[in-house]
Design an enzyme around this catalytic site. Structure first.
Site, PDB file in Angstrom:
ATOM      1  N   ASP A  45       7.401  80.920  40.890  1.00  0.00           N
ATOM      2  CA  ASP A  45       8.281  81.940  40.345  1.00  0.00           C
ATOM      3  C   ASP A  45       7.998  83.260  41.056  1.00  0.00           C
ATOM      4  O   ASP A  45       6.847  83.714  41.085  1.00  0.00           O
ATOM      5  CB  ASP A  45       8.037  82.080  38.836  1.00  0.00           C
ATOM      6  CG  ASP A  45       9.170  82.816  38.137  1.00  0.00           C
ATOM      7  OD1 ASP A  45      10.322  82.715  38.595  1.00  0.00           O
ATOM      8  OD2 ASP A  45       8.894  83.485  37.134  1.00  0.00           O
ATOM      9  N   TYR A 102       9.361  87.446  41.837  1.00  0.00           N
ATOM     10  CA  TYR A 102       9.501  88.663  41.015  1.00  0.00           C
ATOM     11  C   TYR A 102      10.334  89.591  41.885  1.00  0.00           C
ATOM     12  O   TYR A 102       9.971  90.728  42.127  1.00  0.00           O
ATOM     13  CB  TYR A 102       8.081  89.197  40.799  1.00  0.00           C
ATOM     14  CG  TYR A 102       7.834  90.234  39.745  1.00  0.00           C
ATOM     15  CD1 TYR A 102       8.317  90.099  38.450  1.00  0.00           C
ATOM     16  CD2 TYR A 102       7.049  91.354  40.036  1.00  0.00           C
ATOM     17  CE1 TYR A 102       8.018  91.048  37.486  1.00  0.00           C
ATOM     18  CE2 TYR A 102       6.745  92.301  39.078  1.00  0.00           C
ATOM     19  CZ  TYR A 102       7.238  92.138  37.798  1.00  0.00           C
ATOM     20  OH  TYR A 102       6.930  93.073  36.831  1.00  0.00           O
ATOM     21  N   HIS A 144      14.416  94.636  37.734  1.00  0.00           N
ATOM     22  CA  HIS A 144      13.592  93.972  36.712  1.00  0.00           C
ATOM     23  C   HIS A 144      12.131  94.438  36.785  1.00  0.00           C
ATOM     24  O   HIS A 144      11.531  94.801  35.773  1.00  0.00           O
ATOM     25  CB  HIS A 144      13.659  92.454  36.868  1.00  0.00           C
ATOM     26  CG  HIS A 144      12.678  91.722  36.000  1.00  0.00           C
ATOM     27  ND1 HIS A 144      12.770  91.717  34.626  1.00  0.00           N
ATOM     28  CD2 HIS A 144      11.555  91.004  36.303  1.00  0.00           C
ATOM     29  CE1 HIS A 144      11.758  91.010  34.119  1.00  0.00           C
ATOM     30  NE2 HIS A 144      11.012  90.570  35.120  1.00  0.00           N
ATOM     31  N   ARG A 179       3.786 100.819  32.056  1.00  0.00           N
ATOM     32  CA  ARG A 179       2.968 101.795  32.782  1.00  0.00           C
ATOM     33  C   ARG A 179       3.652 103.146  32.936  1.00  0.00           C
ATOM     34  O   ARG A 179       3.093 104.059  33.530  1.00  0.00           O
ATOM     35  CB  ARG A 179       2.640 101.256  34.189  1.00  0.00           C
ATOM     36  CG  ARG A 179       1.667 100.109  34.229  1.00  0.00           C
ATOM     37  CD  ARG A 179       1.385  99.689  35.665  1.00  0.00           C
ATOM     38  NE  ARG A 179       2.595  99.243  36.345  1.00  0.00           N
ATOM     39  CZ  ARG A 179       3.065  98.001  36.309  1.00  0.00           C
ATOM     40  NH1 ARG A 179       2.417  97.084  35.645  1.00  0.00           N
ATOM     41  NH2 ARG A 179       4.181  97.682  36.925  1.00  0.00           N
ATOM     42  N   GLU A 224      14.836  84.365  30.666  1.00  0.00           N
ATOM     43  CA  GLU A 224      14.885  85.104  31.923  1.00  0.00           C
ATOM     44  C   GLU A 224      15.964  84.479  32.796  1.00  0.00           C
ATOM     45  O   GLU A 224      15.937  83.282  33.081  1.00  0.00           O
ATOM     46  CB  GLU A 224      13.533  85.097  32.643  1.00  0.00           C
ATOM     47  CG  GLU A 224      12.484  85.935  31.919  1.00  0.00           C
ATOM     48  CD  GLU A 224      11.238  86.232  32.755  1.00  0.00           C
ATOM     49  OE1 GLU A 224      10.965  85.472  33.698  1.00  0.00           O
ATOM     50  OE2 GLU A 224      10.563  87.232  32.456  1.00  0.00           O
ATOM     51  N   TYR A 260      -2.358  87.695  29.936  1.00  0.00           N
ATOM     52  CA  TYR A 260      -2.038  87.681  31.368  1.00  0.00           C
ATOM     53  C   TYR A 260      -3.020  88.419  32.269  1.00  0.00           C
ATOM     54  O   TYR A 260      -2.949  88.261  33.500  1.00  0.00           O
ATOM     55  CB  TYR A 260      -0.612  88.195  31.600  1.00  0.00           C
ATOM     56  CG  TYR A 260      -0.478  89.666  31.833  1.00  0.00           C
ATOM     57  CD1 TYR A 260      -0.615  90.557  30.785  1.00  0.00           C
ATOM     58  CD2 TYR A 260      -0.225  90.165  33.110  1.00  0.00           C
ATOM     59  CE1 TYR A 260      -0.493  91.910  30.995  1.00  0.00           C
ATOM     60  CE2 TYR A 260      -0.101  91.529  33.334  1.00  0.00           C
ATOM     61  CZ  TYR A 260      -0.232  92.397  32.263  1.00  0.00           C
ATOM     62  OH  TYR A 260      -0.127  93.740  32.475  1.00  0.00           O
ATOM     63  N   LYS A 315       4.625  81.217  29.326  1.00  0.00           N
ATOM     64  CA  LYS A 315       5.719  80.683  30.144  1.00  0.00           C
ATOM     65  C   LYS A 315       5.807  79.158  30.126  1.00  0.00           C
ATOM     66  O   LYS A 315       6.904  78.605  30.217  1.00  0.00           O
ATOM     67  CB  LYS A 315       5.496  81.094  31.618  1.00  0.00           C
ATOM     68  CG  LYS A 315       5.468  82.591  31.876  1.00  0.00           C
ATOM     69  CD  LYS A 315       6.862  83.137  32.014  1.00  0.00           C
ATOM     70  CE  LYS A 315       6.843  84.553  32.575  1.00  0.00           C
ATOM     71  NZ  LYS A 315       8.211  85.078  32.743  1.00  0.00           N
ATOM     72  N   THR A 370      13.334  87.136  37.220  1.00  0.00           N
ATOM     73  CA  THR A 370      14.455  87.681  36.455  1.00  0.00           C
ATOM     74  C   THR A 370      15.321  88.585  37.331  1.00  0.00           C
ATOM     75  O   THR A 370      14.807  89.456  38.020  1.00  0.00           O
ATOM     76  CB  THR A 370      13.926  88.499  35.268  1.00  0.00           C
ATOM     77  OG1 THR A 370      13.020  87.692  34.538  1.00  0.00           O
ATOM     78  CG2 THR A 370      15.062  88.949  34.364  1.00  0.00           C
TER      79      THR A 370
END
Lengths: 423, 423
Positions: free
Chosen positions: B134, B136, B141, B150, B206, B251, B260, B356
């Site tokens: 997967d 990113y 996203h 953050r 997602e 995580y 997940k 996503t």
């Protein structure tokens, strides 16, 4: 510790110090005499063809499916669950013990088909691994790495003692002992400069033990902690090769990826929980107390010697680490219970690796990152050279065994030589 | 955009708005009329048995291995590489176009064996996925999620624009559209209290698209960015179900795991790069410039409409998102080049999901976490109820298609209903 089994001897010679005693009978896959791959076991220096044993009707009492051993992986056999594996090991003990049946001992023609010199066998990947999970279950390792990157005060993250932290690794690049590993190329960010591309300068090993899943669970169901050990077909040694510089730049926020997935090395033999039963010990006290779904009773851990050896291209040898499987905080049963508590399905042949196993002393650390402490304490070799990380031409060998009052059961070795990066 | 193909019509009726036009011919696996699973394609509302086509010798000119379509997964077919897939699609276009050969059009007996009503077919997982990665790859996203956790200033981490961040997902729990997904149980840490165990309270979808690997690469070798697209057999829709509360606690530092791996949902059809060629577009400007190993020339992206629909247990329907595959920063070719640059081997049937896909506007966000902004902006449904996350009984449906000047090519749907957690 549990009581020792009665002493037994074999009519096949088992050399002193062999991992493959009459108490072991691990399972593997080998190509014998140029034939197709098939399921095997080992006793001393002799490989046992399980397919030949079945064909010659030595295993009729087990009522196993015909041809179950004539397959290139053990997955179908492991999927049968713990019962058939246990019965097979007991039958092998009976066939090969000096005190047992003479059914094989007295038939040299059968022996010639069944027994093959180990030196002539080609050992292959024992299972087809569809899913490989790597945990982070050794407190000393997690604390060492955390101290390097966040300082001693925040060495363990807040979740570490509440759940066995783990992540998904790459199954396709897991290779059997003897397969070389090529130094990876990748993106790194040295210091404050821009990212650069090139061969990893910080290639490392990780000393791990992996549980091999036998019977799985259906998607949407869970395996309770108290039943988890029934789903373990056995264990093997696992070297989770790591490129620390690639990993360091890539891993935020989704975890290790190219710093790990270029290769892993496993030992060829799956050693059963029954064979390792004499080496069971209690686990460490877990404080804070774990949530009920992670609670187990009884002996949860194993006391197995683990060792890492380095042999350079010039043949210079050095022991890098002497550790023990006792140095896990989270047991394999807890790893399985956690992994499936959300309904995730485990499948036969899946590997659940422990994560790097480090003890409290530097001599028992399980990775070069820790042993040489980020390069601050290089390891001196007998020829005057030194190592902060693994160099091209180096061979890394993991070994593991239990030994107690003359009884020995071991994994053999997980060995791989590092090849230089391709340009 | 590339030029459109000439308009073509079929002698089989294709309803207006169908994803499965004469330009598409995706590949899937189905059980037809109670028979064994086999390879199929689709045109309008008719499933095409590829095994029957081959048996009736309509595919002789392709010189494919006998029985290649009579398998429960497409992996062996995909492993043949891009050439046979391309030839198969062109042959299907010739057989089914009104202007093409009458070889099938004029033979109702053959049609009866080859064509099956889609409503009566059971569509199955099209490939056996051994490794699922997967990424990113959508900047909006990554920036949305980063801003939530953050703040806007540090929304993107320093590595994000230098490499396509990715991680290994769980292959065993990927299910085909129509399979329900069960709400996961797990460990969470609400607020400052101790960790608790229970059903996830923040279940999310997602919206992703995954590339399906055709021909792989050998361990230790790499696929250059300029050659990467040759290794893509096609694409499908991917719903990477996520439990945000479980993920949030687990995580650090090794990435998502139980948040997940309880389930993912894919659409049943693998749509080929050839079928999607009319919808190719340039990618976004990449600044800072990427390292040479990630550089590609030409049209790197696709402009495909993506949509997420919610249908409640009571049948209340709501569009949650309208996005586009154009909103990726990193192309699939870049993902493949990065994934293999260290020698990691990809295998036929591997899935590389995009992560996503979110556009710049809230209407185009690809997860509930973003759409309802951590629950701060719940989505109002037509019946007056609202959603901050996905609830038991809800069905989430992903759709995706290209449409241009009357030409349409689509994926169909990836649909799954949420079942309540087991106690």
């Amino acid at each position: 510790m549990s009581t020792l089994p009665p002493p037994v001897h074999s009519w096949v010679e088992v050399p002193p110090g062999s991992d493959f005693t009459l108490h072991n009978f691990p399972l593997g896959i080998a190509r014998l005499a140029g034939g197709p791959p098939g399921a095997v076991s080992i006793l001393g220096d002799w490989i046992i063809s399980l397919d030949a044993l079945q064909e010659l009707r030595y295993l009729d009492s087990l009522h196993l499916p015909p041809g179950i051993f004539a397959q290139p992986q053990l997955n179908a056999l492991l999927a049968l669950g713990a019962g058939p594996g246990r019965a097979l090991r007991e039958r092998l003990q009976a066939l090969f013990s000096a005190e047992g049946t003479g059914a094989l001992r007295n038939y040299p023609d059968s022996q010639a088909r069944i027994l093959h010199p180990a030196a002539q066998a080609e050992l292959l990947m024992p299972v087809s691994v569809r899913n490989y999970t790597d945990f982070y279950a050794s407190e000393h390792h997690a604390a060492n790495v955390g101290a390097m990157f966040r300082g001693r005060e925040q060495a363990l993250l807040p979740n570490w003692k509440h759940l066995p932290v783990g992540y998904h690794g790459r199954a396709s690049s897991i290779c059997v002992s003897g397969t070389p590993v090529r130094r990876p190329l990748g993106q790194m960010k040295p210091g404050d400069g821009p990212p650069v591309f090139g061969p990893s300068q910080r290639l490392d090993f990780e000393l791990e033990v992996a549980a091999v899943i036998g019977e799985g669970n259906a998607l949407g169901t869970r395996i309770p902690a108290g039943e988890a050990e029934r789903h373990i077909a056995g264990f093997l040694l696992f070297n989770d090769w790591s490129a620390r510089d690639i990993q360091q730049w890539e891993y935020q926020p989704l975890g290790p990826f190219l710093g790990k997935n270029f290769g892993s090395t496993v030992s060829p033999w799956i050693v059963s929980p029954d064979a390792l039963a004499p080496f069971r010990i209690p686990g460490p006290a877990q404080e804070p107390a774990v949530l009920p779904y992670l609670h187990t009773e009884g002996l949860s851990h194993y006391d197995l010697h683990l060792e890492v050896d380095l042999v350079t291209a010039e043949g210079v040898a050095q022991v890098l680490s002497r550790s023990s499987l006792r140095h896990l905080y989270w047991s394999f049963a807890q790893q399985i219970a956690h992994h499936t508590v959300n309904g995730c399905n485990l499948e036969p042949g899946d590997l659940l690796a422990s994560g790097t196993i480090s003890g409290p002393e530097p001599e028992s650390f399980g990775s070069m990152l820790e042993i040489a402490w980020r390069g601050e304490r290089p390891v001196l070799l007998p020829d005057g050279s030194s190592r902060s990380f693994v160099e091209d031409g180096d061979t890394i060998i993991l070994r593991g065994w239990g030994e107690r009052d003359g009884l020995r059961v071991g994994f053999g070795a997980a060995r791989a030589q590092v090849l230089p990066a391709l340009s």
